[in-house]
Motif scaffolding. Structure first.
Motif, PDB file in Angstrom:
ATOM      1  N   THR A 286       4.292  38.811 -86.150  1.00 18.80           N
ATOM      2  CA  THR A 286       3.261  39.770 -86.495  1.00 18.80           C
ATOM      3  C   THR A 286       1.928  39.070 -86.706  1.00 18.80           C
ATOM      4  O   THR A 286       1.842  37.993 -87.301  1.00 18.80           O
ATOM      5  CB  THR A 286       3.624  40.593 -87.739  1.00 18.80           C
ATOM      6  OG1 THR A 286       2.587  41.571 -87.953  1.00 18.80           O
ATOM      7  CG2 THR A 286       3.768  39.735 -88.984  1.00 18.80           C
TER       8      THR A 286
ATOM      9  N   ASN B 134      -0.413  41.637 -87.301  1.00 17.86           N
ATOM     10  CA  ASN B 134      -0.957  42.880 -87.853  1.00 17.86           C
ATOM     11  C   ASN B 134      -1.184  42.696 -89.346  1.00 17.86           C
ATOM     12  O   ASN B 134      -0.339  43.055 -90.172  1.00 17.86           O
ATOM     13  CB  ASN B 134       0.014  44.039 -87.603  1.00 17.86           C
ATOM     14  CG  ASN B 134       0.027  44.498 -86.168  1.00 17.86           C
ATOM     15  OD1 ASN B 134      -1.003  44.533 -85.502  1.00 17.86           O
ATOM     16  ND2 ASN B 134       1.198  44.876 -85.669  1.00 17.86           N
TER      17      ASN B 134
ATOM     18  N   HIS C 198      -0.291  45.461 -91.784  1.00 15.69           N
ATOM     19  CA  HIS C 198       1.074  45.949 -92.004  1.00 15.69           C
ATOM     20  C   HIS C 198       2.065  44.791 -92.021  1.00 15.69           C
ATOM     21  O   HIS C 198       3.127  44.864 -91.417  1.00 15.69           O
ATOM     22  CB  HIS C 198       1.486  46.941 -90.904  1.00 15.69           C
ATOM     23  CG  HIS C 198       1.210  48.373 -91.234  1.00 15.69           C
ATOM     24  ND1 HIS C 198       1.709  48.993 -92.364  1.00 15.69           N
ATOM     25  CD2 HIS C 198       0.479  49.314 -90.591  1.00 15.69           C
ATOM     26  CE1 HIS C 198       1.299  50.249 -92.391  1.00 15.69           C
ATOM     27  NE2 HIS C 198       0.547  50.467 -91.328  1.00 15.69           N
TER      28      HIS C 198
ATOM     29  N   THR D 273       1.477  48.304 -80.878  1.00 19.71           N
ATOM     30  CA  THR D 273       2.561  47.418 -81.313  1.00 19.71           C
ATOM     31  C   THR D 273       3.864  47.815 -80.624  1.00 19.71           C
ATOM     32  O   THR D 273       4.624  46.962 -80.145  1.00 19.71           O
ATOM     33  CB  THR D 273       2.709  47.482 -82.845  1.00 19.71           C
ATOM     34  OG1 THR D 273       1.529  46.936 -83.457  1.00 19.71           O
ATOM     35  CG2 THR D 273       3.929  46.707 -83.325  1.00 19.71           C
TER      36      THR D 273
ATOM     37  N   ARG E 241      -0.229  50.981 -84.394  1.00 14.03           N
ATOM     38  CA  ARG E 241       1.231  51.106 -84.270  1.00 14.03           C
ATOM     39  C   ARG E 241       1.651  51.465 -82.845  1.00 14.03           C
ATOM     40  O   ARG E 241       2.680  51.015 -82.361  1.00 14.03           O
ATOM     41  CB  ARG E 241       1.764  52.162 -85.251  1.00 14.03           C
ATOM     42  CG  ARG E 241       1.387  51.937 -86.700  1.00 14.03           C
ATOM     43  CD  ARG E 241       1.502  50.495 -87.148  1.00 14.03           C
ATOM     44  NE  ARG E 241       2.863  50.100 -87.495  1.00 14.03           N
ATOM     45  CZ  ARG E 241       3.236  48.827 -87.720  1.00 14.03           C
ATOM     46  NH1 ARG E 241       2.365  47.853 -87.597  1.00 14.03           N
ATOM     47  NH2 ARG E 241       4.476  48.558 -88.040  1.00 14.03           N
TER      48      ARG E 241
ATOM     49  N   ASP F 124       6.054  45.171 -90.893  1.00 15.58           N
ATOM     50  CA  ASP F 124       6.418  44.557 -89.621  1.00 15.58           C
ATOM     51  C   ASP F 124       7.618  43.633 -89.791  1.00 15.58           C
ATOM     52  O   ASP F 124       8.519  43.588 -88.950  1.00 15.58           O
ATOM     53  CB  ASP F 124       5.242  43.765 -89.041  1.00 15.58           C
ATOM     54  CG  ASP F 124       4.325  44.611 -88.166  1.00 15.58           C
ATOM     55  OD1 ASP F 124       4.584  45.824 -88.029  1.00 15.58           O
ATOM     56  OD2 ASP F 124       3.359  44.059 -87.609  1.00 15.58           O
TER      57      ASP F 124
END
Length: 355
Positions: A208, A210, A213, A188, A185, A217
């Protein structure tokens, strides 16, 4: 001939700006670890019919080893040919670019010549280089094709990149988007701050990557300060290895998130927030988190094999396969999160895709 973002079809830019599901296209191999052209075509047809807004080809999920096996151009050309033959609706076509500057520039030229709209630029090969060199590398590649920045997690070879790097990246005229995939995070937020510092939040689109998540996101606003005032930034969509499986459900999930944000005044229902944990739980099995991502490609192959899209889970590297206990974890998420799968959709269409 070099490709500029302003040369892209308006429909493609609109797709990216509005937010799209972009799966990272896997590689279909037969038991001899040779390209299975029929099943490679079936995968492309699956993503098109599932409603994906684009395809990312030649990226990590496609296996970087396609380059040393002489398959890079073949695989990119196949995906483009199969997608155009199956549907004429607009889709964003993104090619993976990697290696030294000379290699990445060569791959960018190949991708542009094949009709790809952008290149997803991995910096893993230059992970030890100073940021000045990385920025110069990005600029050189951007002279050939619009580029999508890639913040790859360090666990699989990505460098740690500062907010200032992302500010400088976002200032590159032919920068189109950033795939944010540090699985972290703090990092990010570094991308968000860099984008806002560059004043590029309406020109360079956040996607995203990720996989840990995805829903949050896409659903949550990200705020960074500029000149003493808050600037809100949102992820437009995702470019994800996780979305190479259960893709029809991913399309439905993104549509649901967009509808809530548009019609619900920005208020997120608890069940939508809870979906993030369920999707992440599925990803933990598919990406083999328990074994430090050893089976992250083979795990996606296993889901596609169970659905009948792939014949086996073979990778170009014989050492790549499921991690210890990974098959049992995939069994578990199939039991616990069956409603998140798109098995019924695949069953209804599989023979048509394989024809």
């Amino acid at each position: 001939m070099p490709l500029n973002r302003f040369d892209l079809p308006r429909e493609v830019l609109s797709l990216l700006a509005d937010g799209a599901v972009i799966p990272a296209h896997p590689l279909a191999l037969d038991a001899n670890r040779r390209l299975d052209r029929r099943r490679q075509r079936a995968l492309t047809r699956y993503y098109v019919d599932a409603g994906a807004g684009g395809l990312a080809v030649g990226v990590h999920t496609t296996q970087f080893a396609i380059r040393e096996h002489g398959l890079y151009e073949t695989v990119l050309a196949s995906a483009m040919e199969d997608r155009l033959a199956w549907s004429d609706r607009p889709m964003v076509m993104i090619a993976g670019l990697c290696g030294s500057t000379a290699q990445a520039v060569g791959e960018a030229r190949t991708a542009a010549a094949l009709g790809y709209h952008a290149g997803l630029l991995s910096l893993a090969a230059l992970a030890a280089a100073p940021e000045d060199e990385l920025v110069a590398h990005c600029k050189a590649v951007s002279r050939e094709i619009p580029i999508v920045g890639f913040y790859l997690q360090t666990a699989v070879g990505g460098p740690v990149l500062s907010s200032d790097f992302w500010r400088r990246f976002a200032q590159i005229p032919n920068a189109l988007a950033i795939k944010v995939a540090p699985f972290n995070r703090y990092r990010t937020l570094d991308v968000v701050r860099g984008l806002v510092d560059a004043g590029a939040e309406e020109r360079v689109f956040l996607y995203t990557g990720n996989d840990d998540h995805i829903v949050l996101d896409l659903a949550l606003p990200f705020v960074a300060m500029r000149d003493g005032a808050p600037v809100t930034v949102r992820f437009r969509g995702g470019l994800l290895g996780h979305w190479s499986v259960w893709t029809a459900q991913a399309v439905a999930q993104l549509a649901r998130i967009k509808a809530v944000l548009t019609q619900g005044g920005g208020s997120l229902p608890p069940e939508l927030l809870a979906l993030d944990a369920r999707v992440t739980d599925c990803n933990s099995a598919f990406f083999d988190v328990a074994n430090n991502f050893h089976g992250c490609i083979a795990g996606c192959h296993e889901v596609l094999r169970r659905q009948g899209l792939l014949e086996g889970i073979w990778c170009l590297d014989p050492a790549e396969g499921l991690g210890p206990g990974q098959a049992a974890q995939i069994d578990r998420v199939y039991r616990q999160h069956a409603d998140l799968s798109d098995d019924a959709f695949v069953r209804e269409n599989l023979q048509r895709w394989l024809s």
